[in-house]
Write a protein that holds these residues in place. Structure first.
Motif, PDB file in Angstrom:
ATOM      1  N   MET A 141       0.838  -1.194   0.000  1.00  0.00           N
ATOM      2  CA  MET A 141       0.000   0.000   0.000  1.00  0.00           C
ATOM      3  C   MET A 141       0.872   1.242   0.000  1.00  0.00           C
ATOM      4  SD  MET A 141      -2.549  -1.580   2.862  1.00  0.00           S
ATOM      5  CE  MET A 141      -1.198  -2.626   3.467  1.00  0.00           C
ATOM      6  N   GLY A 142       0.661   2.083  -1.001  1.00  0.00           N
ATOM      7  CA  GLY A 142       1.469   3.278  -1.148  1.00  0.00           C
ATOM      8  C   GLY A 142       0.710   4.555  -0.874  1.00  0.00           C
ATOM      9  N   ASN A 143       1.041   5.580  -1.633  1.00  0.00           N
ATOM     10  CA  ASN A 143       0.535   6.926  -1.389  1.00  0.00           C
ATOM     11  C   ASN A 143      -0.223   7.455  -2.605  1.00  0.00           C
ATOM     12  OD1 ASN A 143       2.144   7.123   1.186  1.00  0.00           O
ATOM     13  ND2 ASN A 143       3.804   6.829  -0.282  1.00  0.00           N
ATOM     14  N   MET A 144      -0.679   8.684  -2.519  1.00  0.00           N
ATOM     15  CA  MET A 144      -1.413   9.292  -3.623  1.00  0.00           C
ATOM     16  C   MET A 144      -0.517   9.593  -4.817  1.00  0.00           C
ATOM     17  SD  MET A 144      -4.526   9.458  -2.532  1.00  0.00           S
ATOM     18  CE  MET A 144      -5.368  10.698  -3.511  1.00  0.00           C
ATOM     19  N   THR A 145       0.769   9.684  -4.567  1.00  0.00           N
ATOM     20  CA  THR A 145       1.750   9.876  -5.636  1.00  0.00           C
ATOM     21  C   THR A 145       2.779   8.755  -5.546  1.00  0.00           C
ATOM     22  OG1 THR A 145       3.094  11.320  -4.227  1.00  0.00           O
ATOM     23  CG2 THR A 145       1.455  12.378  -5.655  1.00  0.00           C
ATOM     24  N   ARG A 146       3.500   8.525  -6.628  1.00  0.00           N
ATOM     25  CA  ARG A 146       4.537   7.491  -6.610  1.00  0.00           C
ATOM     26  C   ARG A 146       5.661   7.903  -5.651  1.00  0.00           C
ATOM     27  NH1 ARG A 146       4.316   3.336 -10.012  1.00  0.00           N
ATOM     28  NH2 ARG A 146       2.956   3.458 -11.832  1.00  0.00           N
ATOM     29  N   GLY A 147       6.284   6.903  -5.053  1.00  0.00           N
ATOM     30  CA  GLY A 147       7.371   7.174  -4.126  1.00  0.00           C
ATOM     31  C   GLY A 147       6.870   7.305  -2.698  1.00  0.00           C
ATOM     32  N   GLY A 148       7.792   7.527  -1.788  1.00  0.00           N
ATOM     33  CA  GLY A 148       7.431   7.640  -0.385  1.00  0.00           C
ATOM     34  C   GLY A 148       7.355   6.285   0.288  1.00  0.00           C
ATOM     35  N   LYS A 149       7.093   6.314   1.565  1.00  0.00           N
ATOM     36  CA  LYS A 149       7.054   5.084   2.360  1.00  0.00           C
ATOM     37  C   LYS A 149       5.807   4.270   2.044  1.00  0.00           C
ATOM     38  CE  LYS A 149       7.321   3.440   7.139  1.00  0.00           C
ATOM     39  NZ  LYS A 149       7.383   3.850   8.566  1.00  0.00           N
ATOM     40  N   THR A 150       5.979   2.976   1.905  1.00  0.00           N
ATOM     41  CA  THR A 150       4.858   2.070   1.685  1.00  0.00           C
ATOM     42  C   THR A 150       4.757   1.089   2.854  1.00  0.00           C
ATOM     43  OG1 THR A 150       6.186   0.444   0.462  1.00  0.00           O
ATOM     44  CG2 THR A 150       5.150   2.218  -0.822  1.00  0.00           C
ATOM     45  N   GLN A 151       3.621   0.436   2.970  1.00  0.00           N
ATOM     46  CA  GLN A 151       3.427  -0.609   3.970  1.00  0.00           C
ATOM     47  C   GLN A 151       2.906  -1.859   3.278  1.00  0.00           C
ATOM     48  OE1 GLN A 151       1.414   2.338   7.065  1.00  0.00           O
ATOM     49  NE2 GLN A 151       1.847   0.382   8.038  1.00  0.00           N
ATOM     50  N   SER A 152       3.280  -3.016   3.811  1.00  0.00           N
ATOM     51  CA  SER A 152       2.877  -4.285   3.202  1.00  0.00           C
ATOM     52  C   SER A 152       2.134  -5.158   4.209  1.00  0.00           C
ATOM     53  CB  SER A 152       4.098  -5.035   2.664  1.00  0.00           C
ATOM     54  OG  SER A 152       4.715  -4.298   1.625  1.00  0.00           O
ATOM     55  N   HIS A 153       1.240  -5.982   3.679  1.00  0.00           N
ATOM     56  CA  HIS A 153       0.424  -6.861   4.518  1.00  0.00           C
ATOM     57  C   HIS A 153       0.122  -8.132   3.723  1.00  0.00           C
ATOM     58  CE1 HIS A 153      -2.665  -7.802   7.600  1.00  0.00           C
ATOM     59  NE2 HIS A 153      -3.359  -8.284   6.575  1.00  0.00           N
ATOM     60  N   TRP A 154       0.297  -9.284   4.351  1.00  0.00           N
ATOM     61  CA  TRP A 154      -0.027 -10.540   3.683  1.00  0.00           C
ATOM     62  C   TRP A 154      -1.542 -10.735   3.675  1.00  0.00           C
ATOM     63  CZ3 TRP A 154       2.931 -13.420   0.689  1.00  0.00           C
ATOM     64  CH2 TRP A 154       4.321 -13.363   0.843  1.00  0.00           C
ATOM     65  N   LEU A 155      -2.135 -10.788   2.493  1.00  0.00           N
ATOM     66  CA  LEU A 155      -3.555 -11.075   2.358  1.00  0.00           C
ATOM     67  C   LEU A 155      -3.741 -12.588   2.254  1.00  0.00           C
ATOM     68  CD1 LEU A 155      -4.688  -8.335  -0.189  1.00  0.00           C
ATOM     69  CD2 LEU A 155      -5.006  -8.359   2.303  1.00  0.00           C
ATOM     70  N   ARG A 156      -4.625 -13.113   3.093  1.00  0.00           N
ATOM     71  CA  ARG A 156      -4.887 -14.550   3.118  1.00  0.00           C
ATOM     72  C   ARG A 156      -6.236 -14.867   2.473  1.00  0.00           C
ATOM     73  NH1 ARG A 156      -2.021 -13.037   7.561  1.00  0.00           N
ATOM     74  NH2 ARG A 156      -0.244 -14.371   8.122  1.00  0.00           N
ATOM     75  N   SER A 157      -6.441 -16.130   2.189  1.00  0.00           N
ATOM     76  CA  SER A 157      -7.685 -16.563   1.574  1.00  0.00           C
ATOM     77  C   SER A 157      -8.865 -16.191   2.471  1.00  0.00           C
ATOM     78  CB  SER A 157      -7.655 -18.075   1.346  1.00  0.00           C
ATOM     79  OG  SER A 157      -8.713 -18.477   0.509  1.00  0.00           O
ATOM     80  N   GLY A 158      -9.850 -15.508   1.890  1.00  0.00           N
ATOM     81  CA  GLY A 158     -11.005 -15.068   2.652  1.00  0.00           C
ATOM     82  C   GLY A 158     -10.941 -13.630   3.114  1.00  0.00           C
TER      83      GLY A 158
END
Length: 199
Positions: A141-158
């Motif tokens: 998950m990023g921002n309204m513009t390219r670049g900058g800090k992003t965050q990640s999350h493992w999406l599981r089934s369901g």
């Protein structure tokens, strides 16, 4: 459990096992009428995901660019969005307005989706709803513009993600697939259903 990350509302475990299997059966009926295809990007390269759709519109890509279309590349109209999928939309959004498009992306073990924004719809006031089935996918998950800090999350089934408000035009993507993390799909891989209001 609901988790909000950078405006993305993540409903972890929204669908139980039986509900996941029911949605999978419905998706297979869609694929039987509108088979998966590999979209070609405007630069001529093939995308790593395979795709199909249900509803009034699907999403296609070729040398002419990215766009919504009322027809599968084979020339047939897309099948209707399954009632099981529309029920998810209603429950997580509470909206009477119905989506006109349900994209169905299949990610094999090596597939990914680069950071992008969903901005080809007529209005940005409606959320985009994403449903995960099968192997886990690392959602960035990023921002309204390219670049900058992003965050990640493992999406599981369901899991179900609602992208509205500040997240509606935020950049997001799938970095990788955790192959073999789910037994829902007999041959493995991840299915992602994305519901959108197009008109």
């Amino acid at each position: 459990m609901k988790l909000s990350v950078k405006g993305f509302d993540i409903h972890s475990g929204f669908l139980d096992g039986a509900e996941q299997r029911a949605v999978l059966v419905a998706v297979r009926a869609v694929v039987a009428k509108a088979p998966f295809f590999r979209p070609v990007m405007p630069n001529g390269a093939l995308m790593s995901v395979r795709m199909t759709a249900a509803g009034k519109y699907g999403w296609v890509s070729d040398e002419k660019g990215y766009r919504y279309s009322q027809f599968h590349p084979a020339g047939v109209a897309w099948p209707e969005i399954p009632t099981e999928v529309l029920a998810i939309w209603r429950e997580v959004t509470g909206l009477e307005r119905q989506p006109e498009c349900c994209l169905v992306n299949y990610y094999g073990a090596e597939a990914k989706m680069g950071l992008h924004r969903d901005r080809d719809e007529a209005s940005m006031e409606w959320p985009v709803v994403s449903v995960s089935l099968g192997d886990e996918g690392l959602f960035r998950m990023g921002n309204m513009t390219r670049g900058g800090k992003t965050q990640s999350h493992w999406l599981r089934s369901g899991d179900v993600v609602v992208m509205g408000g500040e997240a509606r035009l935020a950049y997001h993507g799938i970095d990788r697939i955790r192959a073999g993390s789910s037994k829902l799909l007999p041959k493995g891989g991840r299915l992602n259903l994305t519901l959108r209001v197009v008109e």
